[in-house]
Design an enzyme around this catalytic site. Sequence first.
Site, PDB file in Angstrom:
ATOM      1  N   THR A 151       0.806  -1.221   0.000  1.00 36.06           N
ATOM      2  CA  THR A 151       0.000   0.000   0.000  1.00 36.06           C
ATOM      3  C   THR A 151       0.839   1.272   0.000  1.00 36.06           C
ATOM      4  O   THR A 151       0.290   2.369  -0.073  1.00 36.06           O
ATOM      5  CB  THR A 151      -0.969   0.021   1.200  1.00 36.06           C
ATOM      6  N   SER A 152       2.148   1.145   0.083  1.00 31.98           N
ATOM      7  CA  SER A 152       3.020   2.307  -0.064  1.00 31.98           C
ATOM      8  C   SER A 152       4.403   1.817  -0.438  1.00 31.98           C
ATOM      9  O   SER A 152       4.811   0.718  -0.054  1.00 31.98           O
ATOM     10  CB  SER A 152       3.079   3.125   1.226  1.00 31.98           C
TER      11      SER A 152
END
Length: 404
Positions: A109-110
């Site tokens: 997610t990042s």
Amino acid sequence: MAMPADPETDAVRLREAMADAVAQGGVLVDPAWRAAVEAVPRHRFVPGFYLPADERDGQGLTVWKPVTAELDYGRWLAAAYSDTTLITQFDGEEPDWKAPVVRSGGAPTSSSTLPSLVVRMWADSEVAEGHTVLEIGTGTGYSTALACERLDSGDVTSIEVDPRRLEAAADALYGCGYTPTLAVADGLYGYWPEARFDRIVAACSFRSVPPALLAQTRPGGKILLTLSGWIYGYARVLLTVAEDGTAEGALLPGAVSFMAVRTHAAPAFGNPAHWAAGLPDKPRPAQHGPERLMAATDEAHHLRFLVQCGVPNAQLITVGEVVHLVDVVSGSAATLTSGDGGWDVREGGPVRLWERVEGILDAFDAAGRPGPETFVLRVCHGRQLLQHPKMPGLLLPNQTYTGL
């Protein structure tokens, strides 16, 4: 006696080597971007990250091993200055880099995107000195730092939906002397307090162009973003915004993917077997098999994007030797099974999903299998239409994502 590790000194040579590697790929044409790559200390923005292990776990999931200076200084610094994407977060959970743990599977997610792609995005946006810029997706802050180094911190605004990510990025940016405007905000809505912008560049992907971004771009300004969907097809587009708020631009060549903005992530679809159980028993021969979409080629990457414009709510799942298409919005589904003479398809629901896919593939072949750069996206009065002179237009999903 061995000298103590000093990343500030050790990184200088590694930055130059990374700049050389990126330049060999043809990205660092502008000397000012090369100077930015050589100046920004990427290691400051990635105190910890995950790299995949060679082995998988008992369930076949990728094993991700944490890398920090404390765990392995040499590996950490070398990876920080490699032209590689470094995963920094899974499933929206911020790791404790003082006591990191090995993990299996999960959805990234990042990340700190590979430097060559970061520079390519900034260069492709045609940003120049004096432009005001909105970056969507601060992430680690490394891309933001490059923009500040190349332009001026006062002209750069960067927004991030995850407050913990932004806090870490802000610490790194300010610690390096960069002072852009930073805010926790959802990229779907841009950032009105700093609008209007000369350039908007997104480090995440969207299912369609958010209207707020058009409204926040000056006439003649440009928006560079990646379009994606639930079949994981991607396309980059550089849009020029007109006086009346409409926009137009060609797709850019090359295969690039970014994580989807979180509100555009594919929904859970349940058990594919449940969907298949409601389909007609009698199959028909498929005109096209799914391998054209699933191959590891640039054309397959492009085809997945075109196909998902035609079936925007469908997801493609392979279970064993059966390929499923599931549309959670309309309740439609299809399965493809390989046989001696090719593929057989069963489909049901209000949308004949594979029949629509076959129509797009037929049109693509009849048009001579055109590349991405031959397509133009036009955004006008709520409609987002992808056009090619030899193919029927394809609509991108509307903002409520309830179908075409």
